[in-house]
Design a protein around this motif. Structure first.
Motif, PDB file in Angstrom:
ATOM      1  N   HIS A 145       4.946   8.991  18.639  1.00  0.00           N
ATOM      2  CA  HIS A 145       6.243   9.361  19.558  1.00  0.00           C
ATOM      3  C   HIS A 145       5.960  10.533  18.159  1.00  0.00           C
ATOM      4  O   HIS A 145       6.372  10.145  17.076  1.00  0.00           O
ATOM      5  CB  HIS A 145       7.259   9.156  19.462  1.00  0.00           C
ATOM      6  CG  HIS A 145       7.992  10.104  19.930  1.00  0.00           C
ATOM      7  ND1 HIS A 145       7.728  10.448  21.607  1.00  0.00           N
ATOM      8  CD2 HIS A 145       8.780  10.965  19.890  1.00  0.00           C
ATOM      9  CE1 HIS A 145       8.882  10.917  21.769  1.00  0.00           C
ATOM     10  NE2 HIS A 145       9.545  11.466  20.754  1.00  0.00           N
TER      11      HIS A 145
ATOM     12  N   HIS B 129       5.598  15.464  18.132  1.00  0.00           N
ATOM     13  CA  HIS B 129       6.052  17.433  18.683  1.00  0.00           C
ATOM     14  C   HIS B 129       4.861  18.001  18.044  1.00  0.00           C
ATOM     15  O   HIS B 129       5.251  18.564  17.715  1.00  0.00           O
ATOM     16  CB  HIS B 129       7.259  17.709  18.341  1.00  0.00           C
ATOM     17  CG  HIS B 129       8.015  16.001  19.885  1.00  0.00           C
ATOM     18  ND1 HIS B 129       8.285  16.095  20.764  1.00  0.00           N
ATOM     19  CD2 HIS B 129       9.058  15.657  19.476  1.00  0.00           C
ATOM     20  CE1 HIS B 129       8.870  15.204  21.223  1.00  0.00           C
ATOM     21  NE2 HIS B 129       9.738  14.780  20.513  1.00  0.00           N
TER      22      HIS B 129
ATOM     23  N   GLU C 111       8.642  13.295  27.198  1.00  0.00           N
ATOM     24  CA  GLU C 111       9.335  12.998  26.735  1.00  0.00           C
ATOM     25  C   GLU C 111      10.817  12.860  27.623  1.00  0.00           C
ATOM     26  O   GLU C 111      10.871  13.881  27.972  1.00  0.00           O
ATOM     27  CB  GLU C 111       9.960  13.094  25.450  1.00  0.00           C
ATOM     28  CG  GLU C 111      11.615  12.404  25.278  1.00  0.00           C
ATOM     29  CD  GLU C 111      11.541  12.883  23.830  1.00  0.00           C
ATOM     30  OE1 GLU C 111      10.545  13.024  23.031  1.00  0.00           O
ATOM     31  OE2 GLU C 111      12.668  12.467  23.195  1.00  0.00           O
TER      32      GLU C 111
ATOM     33  N   HIS D  81      11.175   5.551  22.725  1.00  0.00           N
ATOM     34  CA  HIS D  81      10.678   5.840  21.274  1.00  0.00           C
ATOM     35  C   HIS D  81      12.222   6.012  20.747  1.00  0.00           C
ATOM     36  O   HIS D  81      13.523   6.151  21.021  1.00  0.00           O
ATOM     37  CB  HIS D  81      10.518   7.690  21.451  1.00  0.00           C
ATOM     38  CG  HIS D  81      11.451   8.349  21.168  1.00  0.00           C
ATOM     39  ND1 HIS D  81      11.535   9.234  20.075  1.00  0.00           N
ATOM     40  CD2 HIS D  81      11.736   9.738  21.960  1.00  0.00           C
ATOM     41  CE1 HIS D  81      12.168  10.313  19.783  1.00  0.00           C
ATOM     42  NE2 HIS D  81      12.498   9.947  20.650  1.00  0.00           N
TER      43      HIS D  81
ATOM     44  N   GLU E   9       8.042  10.909  15.102  1.00  0.00           N
ATOM     45  CA  GLU E   9       8.732  12.175  15.295  1.00  0.00           C
ATOM     46  C   GLU E   9       7.671  13.162  14.007  1.00  0.00           C
ATOM     47  O   GLU E   9       9.146  14.563  15.044  1.00  0.00           O
ATOM     48  CB  GLU E   9       9.864  11.497  15.476  1.00  0.00           C
ATOM     49  CG  GLU E   9      10.785  13.131  16.303  1.00  0.00           C
ATOM     50  CD  GLU E   9      11.606  12.347  17.298  1.00  0.00           C
ATOM     51  OE1 GLU E   9      11.640  13.124  18.967  1.00  0.00           O
ATOM     52  OE2 GLU E   9      12.668  12.250  16.617  1.00  0.00           O
TER      53      GLU E   9
HETATM   54 ZN   LIG Z   1      10.756  13.113  20.475  1.00  0.00          ZN
END
Ligand SMILES: [Zn+2]
Length: 255
Positions: A7, A9, A92, A151, A201
């Motif tokens: 996970h 971004h 998500e 997550h 993350e």
């Molecule tokens: Zn996230």
């Protein structure tokens, strides 16, 4: 060692030069697969662009409970169209009973619609859940989606078996490095070996001072191996295999 970052971004790296640098470091560290999640219609195209550029990145697209306001009329149709256009996860998405939450009814309807879409399309779902574990379990039980992952799992160890029964995976991030997070460590210890995942993350993270980018997954796996009392090689291989299993036949990786 080879790693899987379940996970992140990556679309949030600005400027793009920073992403290129982070991905080079990740490659050098042995990161083989990554799941990059969008959170609202405003970043879905960016997520798809990242995944198009880096073949070991599987995109996730969804409307996050913090960003419901950004779901303008037609967002769900747009989401379905994009999901159908490319191998991808739904997420998500999720429920948040914390301070960033907006109305619960709206959250639930957006979450349900997307969870059902994941099931219809046969896609795994990447879930966010904060202070809504009881309701989350009720929904998972009644909807019975396909594979799903939490997550940054923050629920109790006691709920792990029930979620596992319905197809749940559990991803842990840099917060496990904090020795004060007792509950989190107990949860980590309770997850079945074949459902365990780790995440950075990136570019943000939930552990204080933790800014390692996707390459930082190596340190997180190292911390987990100490807690679990197993060699890091074993935990790394296990979580990579789990990541690939979670993605099933959608894996975009070519190597
Ligand atoms: Zn996230």
């Amino acid at each position: 060692m080879k790693f899987f970052d379940a996970h992140n971004h990556l679309q949030d790296y600005r400027p793009e030069k920073k992403l290129a640098k982070a991905m080079l470091a990740a490659e050098a560290a042995g990161v083989e697969g990554l799941i990059c999640c969008g959170t609202s219609p405003s970043d879905w195209d960016d997520v798809l662009a990242v995944a198009a550029k880096y073949k070991n990145v599987t995109p996730g697209l969804g409307l996050h409970p913090w960003f419901l306001k950004e779901g303008a009329p037609g967002w769900l149709e747009k989401l379905e169209g994009l999901l159908r256009s490319v191998p991808s996860c739904v997420g998500e998405i999720g429920l948040d009973g914390g301070q960033n939450a907006t109305g619960q009814a709206r959250q639930e309807s957006a979450f349900l619609a997307q969870l059902r879409l994941a099931k219809t399309l046969g896609r795994p779902a990447c879930l966010h859940c904060v202070k809504a574990w009881g309701r989350m379990l009720e929904i998972i039980k009644s909807e019975q989606p396909g594979p799903f992952m939490f997550h940054s799992y923050g629920g109790p160890a006691e709920m792990v078996p029930a979620f596992t029964e319905f197809g749940g995976y559990f991803s842990f991030g840099g917060a496990i490095m904090d020795p004060k997070r007792e509950k989190l460590r107990r949860a980590l210890l309770s997850v079945p070996a074949d459902r365990l995942l780790f995440e950075t993350e990136a570019p943000d993270a939930d552990a204080p001072g933790w800014r390692g980018g996707p390459a930082g997954i190596a340190a997180i796996v190292g911390a987990a191996s100490a807690i679990l009392g197993k060699p890091a090689e074993e935990i790394a291989a296990l979580s990579l295999a789990n990541g690939n299993k979670f993605l099933g036949d959608m894996i975009t990786r070519t190597a």
